[in-house]
Write an enzyme that holds these catalytic residues in place. Structure first.
Site, PDB file in Angstrom:
ATOM      1  N   VAL A 117     -28.104  28.836  42.922  1.00 58.45           N
ATOM      2  CA  VAL A 117     -28.056  30.349  43.203  1.00 58.45           C
ATOM      3  C   VAL A 117     -28.933  30.843  44.042  1.00 58.45           C
ATOM      4  O   VAL A 117     -28.370  31.814  45.236  1.00 58.45           O
ATOM      5  CB  VAL A 117     -28.479  30.860  42.021  1.00 58.45           C
ATOM      6  CG1 VAL A 117     -28.369  32.310  42.397  1.00 58.45           C
ATOM      7  CG2 VAL A 117     -27.357  30.374  40.964  1.00 58.45           C
ATOM      8  N   GLU A 165     -29.479  41.229  36.128  1.00 57.04           N
ATOM      9  CA  GLU A 165     -27.375  41.433  36.234  1.00 57.04           C
ATOM     10  C   GLU A 165     -27.288  39.769  36.270  1.00 57.04           C
ATOM     11  O   GLU A 165     -25.794  39.396  35.358  1.00 57.04           O
ATOM     12  CB  GLU A 165     -27.433  41.655  37.650  1.00 57.04           C
ATOM     13  CG  GLU A 165     -25.594  41.997  37.341  1.00 57.04           C
ATOM     14  CD  GLU A 165     -25.283  43.399  36.043  1.00 57.04           C
ATOM     15  OE1 GLU A 165     -25.662  43.761  36.700  1.00 57.04           O
ATOM     16  OE2 GLU A 165     -24.517  42.269  35.084  1.00 57.04           O
ATOM     17  N   VAL A 172     -25.849  37.268  32.875  1.00 54.37           N
ATOM     18  CA  VAL A 172     -25.369  37.530  31.722  1.00 54.37           C
ATOM     19  C   VAL A 172     -23.740  37.502  32.567  1.00 54.37           C
ATOM     20  O   VAL A 172     -23.403  38.633  33.625  1.00 54.37           O
ATOM     21  CB  VAL A 172     -24.606  38.669  31.577  1.00 54.37           C
ATOM     22  CG1 VAL A 172     -23.993  38.881  30.147  1.00 54.37           C
ATOM     23  CG2 VAL A 172     -26.453  38.641  30.632  1.00 54.37           C
ATOM     24  N   GLY A 210     -22.385  35.509  35.439  1.00 53.07           N
ATOM     25  CA  GLY A 210     -22.636  35.680  37.030  1.00 53.07           C
ATOM     26  C   GLY A 210     -21.985  36.549  37.729  1.00 53.07           C
ATOM     27  O   GLY A 210     -22.790  37.800  37.513  1.00 53.07           O
ATOM     28  N   GLU A 229     -23.639  21.715  31.832  1.00 54.46           N
ATOM     29  CA  GLU A 229     -25.256  21.495  32.016  1.00 54.46           C
ATOM     30  C   GLU A 229     -25.535  20.576  31.633  1.00 54.46           C
ATOM     31  O   GLU A 229     -25.180  19.895  30.945  1.00 54.46           O
ATOM     32  CB  GLU A 229     -26.012  23.135  31.632  1.00 54.46           C
ATOM     33  CG  GLU A 229     -25.465  24.698  31.520  1.00 54.46           C
ATOM     34  CD  GLU A 229     -26.094  25.478  32.307  1.00 54.46           C
ATOM     35  OE1 GLU A 229     -26.952  25.117  32.588  1.00 54.46           O
ATOM     36  OE2 GLU A 229     -25.550  25.807  32.205  1.00 54.46           O
ATOM     37  N   LYS A 258     -26.165  35.247  26.616  1.00 55.44           N
ATOM     38  CA  LYS A 258     -26.117  35.888  27.191  1.00 55.44           C
ATOM     39  C   LYS A 258     -26.048  37.258  25.614  1.00 55.44           C
ATOM     40  O   LYS A 258     -25.932  38.443  26.198  1.00 55.44           O
ATOM     41  CB  LYS A 258     -24.636  35.651  27.927  1.00 55.44           C
ATOM     42  CG  LYS A 258     -25.209  34.671  28.693  1.00 55.44           C
ATOM     43  CD  LYS A 258     -23.465  34.324  29.738  1.00 55.44           C
ATOM     44  CE  LYS A 258     -24.331  32.809  30.939  1.00 55.44           C
ATOM     45  NZ  LYS A 258     -22.756  31.981  30.624  1.00 55.44           N
ATOM     46  N   GLY A 317     -21.856  29.636  39.559  1.00 50.52           N
ATOM     47  CA  GLY A 317     -21.486  29.425  40.742  1.00 50.52           C
ATOM     48  C   GLY A 317     -22.087  29.957  42.149  1.00 50.52           C
ATOM     49  O   GLY A 317     -22.808  31.223  41.506  1.00 50.52           O
TER      50      GLY A 317
HETATM   51  N1  HSE Z   1     -23.054  26.931  32.262  1.00 49.23           N
HETATM   52  C1  HSE Z   1     -22.452  28.329  32.075  1.00 49.23           C
HETATM   53  C2  HSE Z   1     -21.300  28.588  32.450  1.00 49.23           C
HETATM   54  C3  HSE Z   1     -22.906  29.115  34.096  1.00 49.23           C
HETATM   55  O1  HSE Z   1     -20.300  27.454  32.044  1.00 49.23           O
HETATM   56  O2  HSE Z   1     -20.391  29.655  31.953  1.00 49.23           O
HETATM   57  C4  HSE Z   1     -24.782  29.024  33.732  1.00 49.23           C
HETATM   58  O3  HSE Z   1     -24.312  30.496  32.357  1.00 49.23           O
END
Ligand code: HSE
Length: 428
Positions: free
Chosen positions: A15, A131, A134, A136, A192, A207, A304
């Site tokens: 990121v 922002e 939650v 992405g 993760e 989230k 991503g």
């Molecule tokens: N691991 C999370 C997902 C992304 O698969 O949506 C980061 O919050």
């Protein structure tokens, strides 16, 4: 031209590098939109000499994120280290103490310490924006805090973990079981470092707790989120649910239910034809329901480099433009401490039972369900070679505690084998 806005970025993972790329590649657009140059002054990460594919030579290097946070020449401290304690929290606290605005993508930290950090930041008349924490790239915090600010929120529903949605939709398309698709997701690098954050529903629960706080004006209470992961979902349930016109999703739901705030993250059935039912792969989708607007559906990439960096940029741009908003949409010191409650909202349920194939077995189950006020809407019994008949029941809307009581009493019928499966069908 107003002065440049100066930022320090702590954390140069996927990121962080995405943010550097946007600032470098879209320099002129950003300047036109904010009326200021967005300038990276200094960065911090563990390894200085790693090749990250972008030119970092113009930025000062800080090996310690706390030193970066304390620098006098930055306006915004961008925390992209991650983790709910340690360097991420310590550096944010240092940045608040030294009067910086903060932008973070750290859902875990905010889910655990959001109230404390928001009070501290607002006490200094500074900003804490998140922002990117939650869903992405989906601008869901902005939608909730600004776009829907005129509404009394009635419900938040969403698929907010792309990895779980990938696993569930791949199980369906491949016919393979959970363990095999879990390995596939692992090989693709979707999980993760601690996979339970994804498949245990924890990441999505973080989230949901953040959205609930903004939506309902309550203090973030992640500990009150009822969490259930997807590890128990079998390919049989995926297939049977599909046969009945449903999809299984790891669904987050938050709503005020009269007694208090209900927050749950658990596998639920949704109609296959609904937008949530049709959500494939790693995409996220959040449905926000307000008293005047009705339902708003937002969907897009939930993780991503580009999508998450895009969300980080929207906070940086807001700050550069002079947009001043409290962390959770209203001052942290007036957020309510609300009673967490278990769901008592009626919903239909999907039940999968393995019954003895003998006279009266089904009647015993139907009678027991009736004893707890549970009415059968649809039922299907599947072909079987042995003396255990797979039976699926879709109930009419039922109080969750009636389902719990019925499940506890089903073994007493003497005709139910294995542990029955019960999944809520979320009304959309
Ligand atoms: N691991 C999370 C997902 C992304 O698969 O949506 C980061 O919050």
């Amino acid at each position: 031209m107003t002065n440049p806005i100066k930022i320090g970025i702590a954390g140069l993972g996927t990121v962080g590098i995405g943010v550097v790329k946007i600032i470098q590649q879209n320099e002129k657009i950003l300047q036109a939109r904010t009326g200021r140059k967005i300038e990276i002054v200094a960065v911090s990460a563990k390894a200085k000499n790693k090749n990250r594919g972008v030119d970092l030579s113009k930025y000062q290097w800080e090996s310690d994120p706390i030193s970066l946070a304390k620098r006098k020449d930055i306006d915004i401290f961008v925390e992209l280290i991650g983790g709910h304690k340690g360097a991420a929290k310590d550096s944010i606290v240092a940045a608040i103490d030294t009067g910086k605005d903060i932008v973070t993508a750290n859902k875990a930290l905010l889910a655990h310490s959001g109230q404390e950090l928001a009070e501290k930041t607002e006490g200094k008349n500074k900003l804490l924006r998140f922002e990117a924490a939650v869903a992405g790239g989906i601008p869901v915090i902005k939608a909730l805090t600004e776009g829907l600010a005129g509404n009394r929120l009635t419900r938040v529903v969403g698929v907010m973990n792309g990895t779980c949605n990938y696993i569930l939709t791949r199980m369906q398309s491949s016919g393979l079981n959970y363990e095999e698709i879990f390995k596939e997701a692992e090989a693709l690098g979707y999980l993760e470092a601690d996979p339970t954050l994804d498949v245990g529903g924890i990441d999505a629960g973080h989230k949901l707790a953040l959205l609930a706080s903004i939506g309902f004006g309550t203090k973030v209470n992640f500990d009150a989120v009822e969490l259930e992961g997807i590890g128990q979902i079998s390919i049989d349930d995926i297939n049977h649910a599909a046969d009945m016109g449903f999809r299984i999703k790891l669904l987050g739901v938050a709503q005020l239910n009269g007694d208090g705030l209900e927050q749950r993250m658990s596998p639920c059935l949704v109609p296959a034809t609904s937008p949530l039912g049709q959500l494939e792969g790693g995409t996220n989708m959040v449905m926000l329901e307000g008293d005047h607007v009705g339902q708003i559906i937002l969907s897009g990439p939930g993780a991503g480099e580009g999508p998450t960096a895009s969300a980080v940029m929207s906070d940086i741009i807001d700050i550069a433009r002079g947009v001043r908003l409290p962390t959770f949409g209203q001052p942290a010191n007036i957020l309510k401490e609300i009673q967490p409650v278990k769901s008592n909202t009626y919903a239909p349920y999907y039940l999968r039972l393995s019954l003895s194939d003998k006279p009266g077995a089904l009647a015993k189950v139907a009678s027991l369900l009736g004893d707890f006020g549970i009415s059968i809407d649809r039922m299907r019994q599947y072909a079987h070679a042995d003396d255990h008949a797979p039976v699926l029941i879709v109930t009419h809307a039922t109080e969750p505690k009636s389902i719990e009581k019925a499940l506890a009493n089903l073994p007493k019928t003497g005709v139910v084998h294995d542990k029955p499966v019960a999944l809520r069908i979320e009304p959309l």
